[in-house]
Structure formats: C-alpha cells, structure tokens
Design a protein around this motif. Sequence first.
Motif, PDB file in Angstrom:
ATOM      1  N   LEU A 174       0.825  -1.206   0.000  1.00  0.00           N
ATOM      2  CA  LEU A 174       0.000   0.000   0.000  1.00  0.00           C
ATOM      3  C   LEU A 174       0.862   1.260   0.000  1.00  0.00           C
ATOM      4  CD1 LEU A 174      -2.769  -1.176   2.464  1.00  0.00           C
ATOM      5  CD2 LEU A 174      -3.168  -0.424   0.107  1.00  0.00           C
ATOM      6  N   ASP A 175       1.954   1.229   0.729  1.00  0.00           N
ATOM      7  CA  ASP A 175       2.854   2.388   0.727  1.00  0.00           C
ATOM      8  C   ASP A 175       3.479   2.601  -0.653  1.00  0.00           C
ATOM      9  OD1 ASP A 175       2.451   3.260   3.322  1.00  0.00           O
ATOM     10  OD2 ASP A 175       4.018   1.980   4.163  1.00  0.00           O
ATOM     11  N   GLU A 176       3.826   1.508  -1.332  1.00  0.00           N
ATOM     12  CA  GLU A 176       4.356   1.622  -2.687  1.00  0.00           C
ATOM     13  C   GLU A 176       3.299   2.220  -3.609  1.00  0.00           C
ATOM     14  OE1 GLU A 176       6.263   1.311  -6.388  1.00  0.00           O
ATOM     15  OE2 GLU A 176       7.034   1.451  -4.343  1.00  0.00           O
ATOM     16  N   LEU A 177       2.055   1.763  -3.490  1.00  0.00           N
ATOM     17  CA  LEU A 177       0.969   2.325  -4.295  1.00  0.00           C
ATOM     18  C   LEU A 177       0.810   3.812  -4.009  1.00  0.00           C
ATOM     19  CD1 LEU A 177      -1.474   2.103  -6.183  1.00  0.00           C
ATOM     20  CD2 LEU A 177      -2.822   1.340  -4.207  1.00  0.00           C
ATOM     21  N   ASN A 178       0.880   4.196  -2.752  1.00  0.00           N
ATOM     22  CA  ASN A 178       0.714   5.602  -2.386  1.00  0.00           C
ATOM     23  C   ASN A 178       1.786   6.479  -3.023  1.00  0.00           C
ATOM     24  OD1 ASN A 178      -0.675   7.676  -0.925  1.00  0.00           O
ATOM     25  ND2 ASN A 178       1.048   7.714   0.507  1.00  0.00           N
ATOM     26  N   VAL A 179       3.022   5.992  -3.038  1.00  0.00           N
ATOM     27  CA  VAL A 179       4.105   6.730  -3.684  1.00  0.00           C
ATOM     28  C   VAL A 179       3.766   6.973  -5.153  1.00  0.00           C
ATOM     29  CG1 VAL A 179       6.503   6.574  -4.449  1.00  0.00           C
ATOM     30  CG2 VAL A 179       5.919   6.001  -2.099  1.00  0.00           C
ATOM     31  N   ARG A 180       3.261   5.942  -5.813  1.00  0.00           N
ATOM     32  CA  ARG A 180       2.937   6.061  -7.237  1.00  0.00           C
ATOM     33  C   ARG A 180       1.759   7.007  -7.485  1.00  0.00           C
ATOM     34  NH1 ARG A 180       7.539   4.540  -9.559  1.00  0.00           N
ATOM     35  NH2 ARG A 180       8.323   2.636  -8.580  1.00  0.00           N
ATOM     36  N   LEU A 181       0.798   7.013  -6.566  1.00  0.00           N
ATOM     37  CA  LEU A 181      -0.378   7.857  -6.749  1.00  0.00           C
ATOM     38  C   LEU A 181      -0.064   9.339  -6.596  1.00  0.00           C
ATOM     39  CD1 LEU A 181      -3.151   5.790  -4.921  1.00  0.00           C
ATOM     40  CD2 LEU A 181      -2.852   6.095  -7.385  1.00  0.00           C
ATOM     41  N   HIS A 182       1.045   9.659  -5.968  1.00  0.00           N
ATOM     42  CA  HIS A 182       1.401  11.071  -5.836  1.00  0.00           C
ATOM     43  C   HIS A 182       1.659  11.711  -7.195  1.00  0.00           C
ATOM     44  CE1 HIS A 182       1.375  12.240  -1.643  1.00  0.00           C
ATOM     45  NE2 HIS A 182       1.738  11.005  -1.339  1.00  0.00           N
ATOM     46  N   ALA A 183       1.954  10.903  -8.218  1.00  0.00           N
ATOM     47  CA  ALA A 183       2.097  11.463  -9.565  1.00  0.00           C
ATOM     48  C   ALA A 183       0.790  12.087 -10.030  1.00  0.00           C
ATOM     49  CB  ALA A 183       2.542  10.375 -10.543  1.00  0.00           C
ATOM     50  N   MET A 184      -0.348  11.547  -9.579  1.00  0.00           N
ATOM     51  CA  MET A 184      -1.638  12.125  -9.942  1.00  0.00           C
ATOM     52  C   MET A 184      -1.781  13.520  -9.329  1.00  0.00           C
ATOM     53  SD  MET A 184      -3.303   9.733 -11.740  1.00  0.00           S
ATOM     54  CE  MET A 184      -5.004  10.255 -11.647  1.00  0.00           C
ATOM     55  N   VAL A 185      -1.350  13.662  -8.089  1.00  0.00           N
ATOM     56  CA  VAL A 185      -1.420  14.975  -7.438  1.00  0.00           C
ATOM     57  C   VAL A 185      -0.509  15.965  -8.142  1.00  0.00           C
ATOM     58  CG1 VAL A 185      -1.087  16.221  -5.270  1.00  0.00           C
ATOM     59  CG2 VAL A 185      -2.000  13.889  -5.236  1.00  0.00           C
ATOM     60  N   ASP A 186       0.709  15.517  -8.487  1.00  0.00           N
ATOM     61  CA  ASP A 186       1.630  16.391  -9.216  1.00  0.00           C
ATOM     62  C   ASP A 186       1.030  16.832 -10.552  1.00  0.00           C
ATOM     63  OD1 ASP A 186       3.457  16.094  -7.162  1.00  0.00           O
ATOM     64  OD2 ASP A 186       4.606  14.519  -8.186  1.00  0.00           O
ATOM     65  N   SER A 187       0.335  15.909 -11.210  1.00  0.00           N
ATOM     66  CA  SER A 187      -0.229  16.231 -12.527  1.00  0.00           C
ATOM     67  C   SER A 187      -1.337  17.266 -12.417  1.00  0.00           C
ATOM     68  CB  SER A 187      -0.739  14.958 -13.211  1.00  0.00           C
ATOM     69  OG  SER A 187      -1.967  14.519 -12.652  1.00  0.00           O
ATOM     70  N   ILE A 188      -2.198  17.127 -11.417  1.00  0.00           N
ATOM     71  CA  ILE A 188      -3.291  18.093 -11.281  1.00  0.00           C
ATOM     72  C   ILE A 188      -2.761  19.450 -10.867  1.00  0.00           C
ATOM     73  CG2 ILE A 188      -3.982  17.791  -8.855  1.00  0.00           C
ATOM     74  CD1 ILE A 188      -6.401  17.699 -11.835  1.00  0.00           C
ATOM     75  N   ASP A 189      -1.664  19.452 -10.105  1.00  0.00           N
ATOM     76  CA  ASP A 189      -1.035  20.727  -9.747  1.00  0.00           C
ATOM     77  C   ASP A 189      -0.480  21.428 -10.991  1.00  0.00           C
ATOM     78  OD1 ASP A 189      -1.652  20.406  -7.102  1.00  0.00           O
ATOM     79  OD2 ASP A 189       0.348  19.735  -6.487  1.00  0.00           O
ATOM     80  N   LEU A 190       0.056  20.655 -11.924  1.00  0.00           N
ATOM     81  CA  LEU A 190       0.549  21.231 -13.172  1.00  0.00           C
ATOM     82  C   LEU A 190      -0.587  21.895 -13.941  1.00  0.00           C
ATOM     83  CD1 LEU A 190       3.155  21.424 -14.997  1.00  0.00           C
ATOM     84  CD2 LEU A 190       2.256  19.426 -16.210  1.00  0.00           C
ATOM     85  N   VAL A 191      -1.732  21.232 -13.982  1.00  0.00           N
ATOM     86  CA  VAL A 191      -2.898  21.800 -14.664  1.00  0.00           C
ATOM     87  C   VAL A 191      -3.352  23.085 -13.962  1.00  0.00           C
ATOM     88  CG1 VAL A 191      -5.320  21.405 -15.259  1.00  0.00           C
ATOM     89  CG2 VAL A 191      -3.654  19.568 -15.548  1.00  0.00           C
ATOM     90  N   LEU A 192      -3.395  23.059 -12.640  1.00  0.00           N
ATOM     91  CA  LEU A 192      -3.828  24.240 -11.895  1.00  0.00           C
ATOM     92  C   LEU A 192      -2.940  25.448 -12.173  1.00  0.00           C
ATOM     93  CD1 LEU A 192      -4.727  22.547  -8.505  1.00  0.00           C
ATOM     94  CD2 LEU A 192      -6.294  23.887  -9.897  1.00  0.00           C
TER      95      LEU A 192
END
Length: 395
Positions: A174-192
């Motif tokens: 689950l921690d490994e998955l969480n690390v990978r999901l942070h790319a989604m947050v980075d991507s939405i920040d780029l859009v913002l």
Amino acid sequence: MANAAITDLSSLARIENVRLLDPLNADSACFRLRTMNTQTDVSAIVGALRALIPGLDEVATYSLDECLSAMRDLGMFLGSLKRHGVEPLPVVPEVTAVLEELGRRTDMVPRDTVHHYTTWNPVGHRQRMYTGDPQERFLQESVRMVFPDLRTGLNTCDVLADTAPTDPEFAPLLDELNVRLHAMVDSIDLVLRHVSPVFFARVLRPYFEEITVSGRELLGPAAAQVPLWLVDQVIWATDRSEPGYDEFIRHSVPYSLPRWRSYYTRWSEGRSVVSRLVDAYGGLDGATTGRESPVLRRGAEALARVLRTVVVFRGRHLGIARQAYQADLRLYPVGSGGASVDLLRQIIDLTRQNAGLVQARRPNPSTEVPTIRPTAPAGPDRRIPQQRWRDGVAL
C-alpha cells in the motif's frame, strides 16, 4: 496474476518506439492541422485526412507499434472534424474499415484514446496538437507524466488483490501504491498552474466529443480515461460503490489498455482491500480483536494514506471541474469522459466513507482524510477568492 500472454501496451520501450514512428508520413499534416483548426477550414481537414488513409493491404504490413501510431494520427483529424460540427465518418467513409482494423490489431476501441493523444504522442517539434496553444501542451504533459507511475501502481494493485491484510507485505504494498499515486497529485497541480478553465471549456473540450464508428458512439481522448477508477476498483469500488459510479467505470473500461481491462475483470470477481481489512478487524461492528495486531495496524495506516492521496487529487480535480462546467462557461453539461460534476462529488464522498471505515479501526489516527474545498484555478479566470491551500484544504 493477470494473463502474461496479454500484450503490454504500456511498456516504456513501446511508448518510446510508438512516439518515433510515423507510418502515415503525417508529421507535416499534423503540424498544419493546428492552422486548419484555427481557421475552421473543414475542407482542408477532410482533404488532409483522406490523403493519410492507408489501404488495408498496407495496414496488414504494419507492426503493432505502427498500428498505434497510425491510429494516433488519424484520430487527430477525426476529433478536429467533430469539433467543427462535422461527423467525420459519413464525410470520409473510407476511413471506417481502417479504424476497425487498427482497433482489431491493437485490441482497443476503433478510434484514438487518451493513450494515443498523450503517452504515444511525440514530444517536441513533432508533437500532435489540436491548437498549438501552450496550455494544450501542459494538459498533455499532465497526463503523460502520470502513466509510468500508474503502470507500476496498477501492477502493485494486482498483487494487493491477492494479499491478505494479515500478510506483512500488505502495508508495504500500500505504501508503494501511495508513492505512485502522488504522480496524480503532481499532474493536477501542473494543470492548476498552467491551464485555465476557460481554455479547457471553450477551446479544448470540443475536440474530445464522441464520434460514431459503425453505429457505436466512441468518446474522444479524454483525461477521464486515465484509470484512477481502476485503483478505486481494487481498493474499495468492487463491493462498496454505488450504481452511478459502477456505470461510469463500466463505460470507461473499453478505452483502457488490454492488460488493464483484464485487471478490471479479475478484480471485480474478488472483494475489495477495504472489505478484507474490515473483516480482518472483526467486521463492521468495530470488534477490537484486530487492534492488537501490529501488522493490521500498519495495514490500516497505509490504506488510510492511500485514500487520503486519492481524496486530495479528486478534490483538486473537482475544483477545476466546477470552474470549467459552471453554467455561464461550459459548452457541455458533462465532462469529456462522460462524468458530471455531481458524480465527481459522489466519488469523493464514497472514498471518504471508505476511509472512515479504515480510520475507525486505527487506535491513534494520524492521517486524516481532508475536507474538500474548491482549489483556485490557473490564469486570470479565477472566480474563487485567493486563499492559501494545502492538500486541497483551505488554510
């Protein structure tokens, strides 16, 4: 595990090769397409598309990667025609058989998807774009940057689907998955930071409208096809969802990659990670038998972190969607992937409900799932007062 014989269209080597290929010799035409769209020159778009269409005998000689590249380039012209109010296949019927064959060869829908428009799209001077506007480039990059981590994350989800909460590997996965999901947050920040709601709603959104291929309506290459819903499926949605979201997921599955579609089928036959963790703790009555297990406690904490990251991403996405689809700005009532703003809100509520089940089984919760507030959009089109933000929450 998923069937290893299913072709992996998401491998980094394949992505790089597809980007390099130009089986239709479409580089020049795709670059000129930006001007054709600016000038609403439908006849030029039709003529350029006709000139690109290969014969079926030529398609038979293509490699799999060439088929992906060909679909990518044809799709740019299909979406452009629809943007200008022209259903493309009645105007250029000779492309129909080619689209169907390319879809068959790649085991995907017979039109371009978000993978063609972003991941398999060349970067730099060969980049395929509808408008050429820097905001479109940032939007493409925001999706492109997600896929390497998402690919790894979905492979991790496939292991999680078979891992018991009592297994010591449960929390690290689950921690490994969480690390990978942070790319989604980075991507939405780029859009913002770089894409205004007005540009998306008024300029780019019309290129993602559905077209009809052999009687079947097919969505354009929408960012909603990025399968975060597939992470939801294994974590909670397989048995803790609601009909509206279930329908959206089923509608999205055909636009995904073959291996990821196989994940959906397999995971849908099992119980979600949340349900299995709740059971390990003694069920919904909150029995405390599992609280004494350090392994379960670590698993609950890791699962709470995953759900928190998803809520942060979805909260920021919801803020953008509210801006782009407000009544005085939008051209369409729902998103390019078929989801309404109300459905996005419902998905966040469902995620928070499942996070609540997990938090109730943690003796000292330290990772709270944030309350969602609208996130300020990029550019001069802000209608939300300026505030300081952290993880989608007003400070």
